[in-house]
Design an enzyme around this catalytic site. Sequence first.
Site, PDB file in Angstrom:
ATOM      1  N   GLU A 605      -0.618  11.533   1.628  1.00 44.10           N
ATOM      2  CA  GLU A 605       0.972  11.976   2.005  1.00 44.10           C
ATOM      3  C   GLU A 605       1.382  13.240   1.458  1.00 44.10           C
ATOM      4  O   GLU A 605       2.264  13.727   1.806  1.00 44.10           O
ATOM      5  CB  GLU A 605       1.692  10.804   1.230  1.00 44.10           C
ATOM      6  CG  GLU A 605       1.571  10.482  -0.361  1.00 44.10           C
ATOM      7  CD  GLU A 605       2.207   9.563  -0.710  1.00 44.10           C
ATOM      8  OE1 GLU A 605       3.319   8.940  -0.183  1.00 44.10           O
ATOM      9  OE2 GLU A 605       1.777   9.015  -1.834  1.00 44.10           O
ATOM     10  N   CYS A 676       1.197   3.364   5.889  1.00 43.84           N
ATOM     11  CA  CYS A 676       2.141   2.256   5.523  1.00 43.84           C
ATOM     12  C   CYS A 676       3.535   3.148   5.522  1.00 43.84           C
ATOM     13  O   CYS A 676       4.556   2.572   4.921  1.00 43.84           O
ATOM     14  CB  CYS A 676       1.671   2.038   4.099  1.00 43.84           C
ATOM     15  SG  CYS A 676       1.477   3.375   2.994  1.00 43.84           S
TER      16      CYS A 676
HETATM   17  C1  PEP Z   1       5.314   6.976   2.273  1.00 49.59           C
HETATM   18  O1  PEP Z   1       5.487   8.250   1.767  1.00 49.59           O
HETATM   19  O2  PEP Z   1       4.925   7.092   3.547  1.00 49.59           O
HETATM   20  C2  PEP Z   1       5.196   5.932   1.683  1.00 49.59           C
HETATM   21  C3  PEP Z   1       4.921   4.834   2.292  1.00 49.59           C
HETATM   22  O3  PEP Z   1       5.626   5.765   0.395  1.00 49.59           O
HETATM   23  P1  PEP Z   1       7.223   5.946  -0.075  1.00 49.59           P
HETATM   24  O4  PEP Z   1       7.875   5.763   1.112  1.00 49.59           O
HETATM   25  O5  PEP Z   1       7.237   4.999  -1.167  1.00 49.59           O
HETATM   26  O6  PEP Z   1       7.225   7.286  -0.876  1.00 49.59           O
HETATM   27 MG    MG Z   2       5.320   8.076  -0.524  1.00 48.36          MG
END
Ligand code: PEP
Ligand code: MG
Length: 768
Positions: A605, A676
Amino acid sequence: MLSILRSLVQEVNSARDLQEALDIIVSRVQKAMNTEVCSVYLLDPATNRYILMATEGLYRKAVGQVSLGYSEGLVGLVGSREEPINLEDAPSHPRYRYFPETGEERFRSFLGVPIIHHRRVLGVLVVQQRESSRCFDEGEEAFLVTVSAQLAGVIAHSEATGAISGLSLTGEEARDVSFNGVPGAPGVAIGTGVVVYPAADLDVVPEKPTEDIEGELKLFKAAVKAVREDIERVAKRLASQLRPEEQALFDVYLRMLGDEALPGEVANKIADGTWAQGALKQVVQQYVRHFEMMDDHYLQERAVDIRDLGRRLLSHLQEGEQKHLVYPERTVLVSEELTPAMLGEVPKGQLVGLVSVKGSSNSHVAILARAMGVPTVMGLVDIPVNQLDGKELVVDGFEGQIFASPSQDLRAFYQAICDEEDELIRGLEALRDKPCETTDGHRVSLLVNTGLMTDVVRSLSHGAEGIGLYRTEVPFMIKDRFPSEQEQREYYREQLEAFAPNPVTMRTLDIGGDKALTYFPINEENPFLGWRGIRVTLDHPEIFLVQVRAMLKASEGLNNLQIMLPMISNISEVEESLHLIYRVYHEVREEGYDIHMPKVGVMVEIPAAVYQIRELADRVDFLSVGSNDLTQYLLAVDRNNPRVAQLYHSYHPAVLQALVRIAQDAHAVGKPVGICGELAGDPGGALLLMAMGYDSLSMNAASLPKVKSVIRSISREWAIQLLEDVLLLDSPHVIKSCVDLALRNAGFGRYLRPGRSSSMAFSEQAVS
Ligand code: PEP
Ligand code: MG
């Protein structure tokens, strides 16, 4: 100059309504610039004409009467060019228009500047002078531009206040004006607004009338008495440590609380029918303004005392008040800044919609809302939140807009969309036990993102094949201290048991950024680039070790646990984490638990990780892309900031290229890769990701049936062709339109936005 501007903004900010705000502007600017005329024209969204709304120097009777077409006259020219026009001899300009009603022919010099808010021209601010010898100089032009830029937000806000009460600029009835924000969670809700606010914050107290004047007066008197006692107690306690002049501060406070002072004024307002908190807010704000505008520095400082006193009184008034809050059957929760805890306060089954001033579509509260299937609009920056309490609201989470007190027609229109959505969802239930497979036999795992136990229940009923992301910070966020190992173990066990034998991927604590724990505050200038995710937990191994231990113990006998590490930006973070996980694993086994070593994966990410996929994949069992943060960091767009929300685009070519590269590199070293982020739950996004070769798509439960139904209806070959086509395009908007069109042509138009074309008629008068 700065002090003139400061007091002007303060005065305008405290105006009761738009008209008063505009009257203040023209009178103060006329004086400050020592000019004969200052007028303000606002563009009426209903008629697309500039209306003379206030003037100092032209005939007053022309106010509200004179109006110009969108590109008519010099005012129209300033608006359409979106820049200042400064003329020494205005009547000789070909675009000059003469209105006898204004008495304007006597004036020659003209300086007009546009009033622009978030790219929308709201109106034009004009100054004029009789002699042609006066040409407004550069300094004056700069001053007017600064005034206009500072006031644009305030004007937009007051305009919206009027529109909520169903009034146009000219005070005529104007129904069904939409207020635009950012889509937070899809769907449509019709319900009653309930404004919730953090305790003891006067600025966010809603305006409400009361019928129980006696009751409110009693409450207020009790609050005054309690605050007096608090202050006397503190004064006594500190008496020996303070010099007499410092002790005098407490006398000032107590004098302010005397019957003749602040309490008397508040009581008068209550007697006029305002609830105690609202009356207190009005009086305190009046005092604060008054003190802040004083030249004497000592007196200016008294504003701080008044504000403090106001807060103390408010917190006594609010004691117990939140407990009595009665949530209507169909509650639309409205707040400056929604928090997961606020959502949790509404009794089960009564929360139908959410509206937040702050935040954007990828804020965590929006993600939570999507998981709960609650239509949500975020980033409604100009909405006067306090006016929405008790109003009937339509929340359009597809388009990111709301309507207050809708007409019967609009209501019926949206009710039909709600019914259509319900029907669609019921129709999709039949897919629950069917595999997610394309027509040419390509299989993709559909997983869910969870945080709360309710997500698990919904996920199971929607046919999820496992959990791709369990956000462990959610149970941490709803507590007032770190949960103990035993408490964590119970939360984790619930998730693992619900899905066994299918995999449950638990992410280690990802706090920081916009995910705050009240009991572990992190105050940073730039939190998204700061201490977040794995950075925090590696610096606090005691948190990390307890969490992993709880996960491992919870997995005993189930062995479906996978552990995932968030915010990885370099290899050493992975190695350190693996070292700690192995250590706990051996310790837990030594304690006698019969557990297996879980698979461990990392989240991709952060852009740096995109370029080290092979090195990362060599060390772990799987990769999962967090496209929410990846988009934010690749595009340098804060996922929470509504001001730049239109730049946040997961269909940006750079994001798509990164996603392609990640899948290719992971597969090149034989490691599975999933996603995700929210893109996986978007039917169009899911198609592209499937075409890129992602092995699993993890999304909120509400999106899962739609994604499954789309994937089951097309061939992988078709999706690959679509991917190849869009990778040739260079604009995120064109790519999105192209994907939407492909979905429509494939018969999935209603997944994008049911009834969209006909709803446009209602959106034309958008206010913000
Ligand atoms: C994302 O960053 O895409 C992720 C799934 O984590 P979060 O949204 O919890 O930061
Ligand atoms: Mg994230």
